[in-house]
Design an enzyme around this catalytic site. Structure first.
Site, PDB file in Angstrom:
ATOM      1  N   ARG A 250     -55.857  48.097   2.669  1.00  0.00           N
ATOM      2  CA  ARG A 250     -56.362  49.087   3.626  1.00  0.00           C
ATOM      3  C   ARG A 250     -55.790  50.445   3.256  1.00  0.00           C
ATOM      4  O   ARG A 250     -54.607  50.572   2.919  1.00  0.00           O
ATOM      5  CB  ARG A 250     -55.947  48.717   5.066  1.00  0.00           C
ATOM      6  CG  ARG A 250     -56.716  47.542   5.642  1.00  0.00           C
ATOM      7  CD  ARG A 250     -58.156  47.927   5.964  1.00  0.00           C
ATOM      8  NE  ARG A 250     -58.936  46.784   6.418  1.00  0.00           N
ATOM      9  CZ  ARG A 250     -59.689  46.029   5.633  1.00  0.00           C
ATOM     10  NH1 ARG A 250     -59.737  46.280   4.336  1.00  0.00           N
ATOM     11  NH2 ARG A 250     -60.380  45.032   6.119  1.00  0.00           N
ATOM     12  N   GLU A 279     -62.808  56.938   4.365  1.00  0.00           N
ATOM     13  CA  GLU A 279     -63.806  56.402   3.446  1.00  0.00           C
ATOM     14  C   GLU A 279     -65.178  56.858   3.922  1.00  0.00           C
ATOM     15  O   GLU A 279     -65.518  56.624   5.071  1.00  0.00           O
ATOM     16  CB  GLU A 279     -63.744  54.873   3.402  1.00  0.00           C
ATOM     17  CG  GLU A 279     -62.462  54.356   2.775  1.00  0.00           C
ATOM     18  CD  GLU A 279     -62.415  52.844   2.633  1.00  0.00           C
ATOM     19  OE1 GLU A 279     -63.386  52.174   3.063  1.00  0.00           O
ATOM     20  OE2 GLU A 279     -61.436  52.325   2.091  1.00  0.00           O
ATOM     21  N   HIS A 298     -64.355  51.199  -2.478  1.00  0.00           N
ATOM     22  CA  HIS A 298     -64.192  50.005  -1.641  1.00  0.00           C
ATOM     23  C   HIS A 298     -65.219  48.924  -2.004  1.00  0.00           C
ATOM     24  O   HIS A 298     -66.048  48.529  -1.185  1.00  0.00           O
ATOM     25  CB  HIS A 298     -64.305  50.360  -0.158  1.00  0.00           C
ATOM     26  CG  HIS A 298     -63.647  49.333   0.737  1.00  0.00           C
ATOM     27  ND1 HIS A 298     -63.181  49.625   1.999  1.00  0.00           N
ATOM     28  CD2 HIS A 298     -63.380  48.016   0.554  1.00  0.00           C
ATOM     29  CE1 HIS A 298     -62.666  48.541   2.559  1.00  0.00           C
ATOM     30  NE2 HIS A 298     -62.780  47.544   1.686  1.00  0.00           N
TER      31      HIS A 298
END
Length: 333
Positions: A250, A279, A298
């Site tokens: 994370r 993000e 990601h």
């Protein structure tokens, strides 16, 4: 004559792989509506779509807070998130209302482990820099020290986090993929020593020991109040100047300003990130100006098969919650 069963309204916040949609389409008694886009649902549309819903299938990018729960109303029985993480869900409010929660752990293990090792190799062997040199014409004659990086053979790798995510990644995936490269030591830290770590000769050590002795540090812990901002200035100052830092857990586990300082000053050699805060990371973010920082968008679980399994599991969790039966992967609140 038996009365027809009341339709249960389901709202899906994004386009999801067909594996999950087929399961929901075949289920009796479900009235499915969906934000039909690959982009996140706007807040206003989320609040509108969830009104009166009995079930909600959401993604990591959807903040499910008191406002959303209020908009849904008392019918809401289950929230199924197509993710292993759940920090986008305000669990205290969800628990207060007796709403069940499903998520998709473990199915991401292999894909995320593969991506983690790929990111480690790309960062340590400076692959993005090499590609750019080829494209820009920087590749000339062979030079003994040009684009030299760090290899895994004989190295010490430290893995932070051996909870649910870390356990499976460490024992079944990351460690298994790293050992054939000739890694000499595998260190791990966490709350307690784990018996299963012995299968890969994992050594349980204090975090300070892991930080100072590792050539490669891989973060695989969950985001909790204890781990938020864990990797900060003090953390990076204890690392070797030749060490590589990898985060595929994370973004908020890392203080990105401190990471930038550590990278730009030469305190550590390089970093590879598949997760950031926020993000997407703004294109003018300082980390993106550094050659020794590889940032991916990601994509840890981004294989067709993994996303299909995630979609199917999210749909099965949703149906279990709607029907008041077992959910394959229910989060204990």
């Amino acid at each position: 004559m038996k009365a027809a069963a009341k339709l249960m309204k389901v709202f899906i916040t994004r386009r999801i792989p067909q594996e999950g949609m087929k399961i929901l389409a075949a289920a009796e008694g479900c009235e499915v509506s969906q934000w039909d886009s690959d982009e996140p649902v706007p807040r206003s549309e989320l609040l509108k779509g969830v009104q009166g819903a009995h079930g909600l299938l959401c993604l990591l990018s959807d903040k499910i807070d008191q406002e959303v729960l209020d908009a849904a109303g008392p019918n809401l029985k289950v929230i199924s998130t197509m993710s292993v993480g759940f920090d986008h869900l305000v669990l205290s409010e969800i628990k207060k209302r007796g709403i069940r929660v499903g998520y998709t752990p473990d199915v991401l293990t292999d894909a995320t482990a593969e991506l983690t090792v790929a990111l480690l190799l790309a960062t340590s062997r400076r692959l993005p820099e090499g590609v750019e040199e080829v494209k820009s014409g920087g590749w000339s004659s062979w030079k003994p020290l040009w684009l030299c990086g760090y290899g895994l053979s004989g190295s010490t790798v430290g893995i932070i986090g051996l909870g649910r995510i870390g356990k499976y990644l460490f024992r079944m995936a990351i460690a298994q993929r790293l050992l054939p490269f000739g890694v000499k030591r595998l260190l791990y830290s966490g709350r307690t020593a784990k018996s299963y770590a012995a299968e890969v000769n994992g050594e349980f050590v204090p975090l300070d020991t892991l930080t100072s002795e590792s050539d490669f540090i891989v973060v695989s812990c969950s985001l909790t109040p204890e781990t938020q901002g864990l990797c900060d200035k003090a953390f990076f100052s204890k690392m070797k100047k030749t060490a590589i830092f990898i985060n595929s857990s994370r973004g908020a586990v890392v203080n990105q300003e401190d990471l930038y300082d550590a990278l730009s000053s030469g305190q550590i050699a390089a970093a590879g990130l598949d997760v950031t805060t926020p993000e997407p990371l703004p294109t003018n973010h300082p980390l993106l100006t550094l050659k020794n920082c590889v940032v991916l968008p990601h994509i840890g679980s981004a294989t067709y098969s993994t996303r299909g399994v995630m979609s199917a599991l999210a749909a099965q969790n949703l149906l279990g919650g709607l029907q008041g039966s077992d959910m394959p992967s229910e989060l204990t609140l």
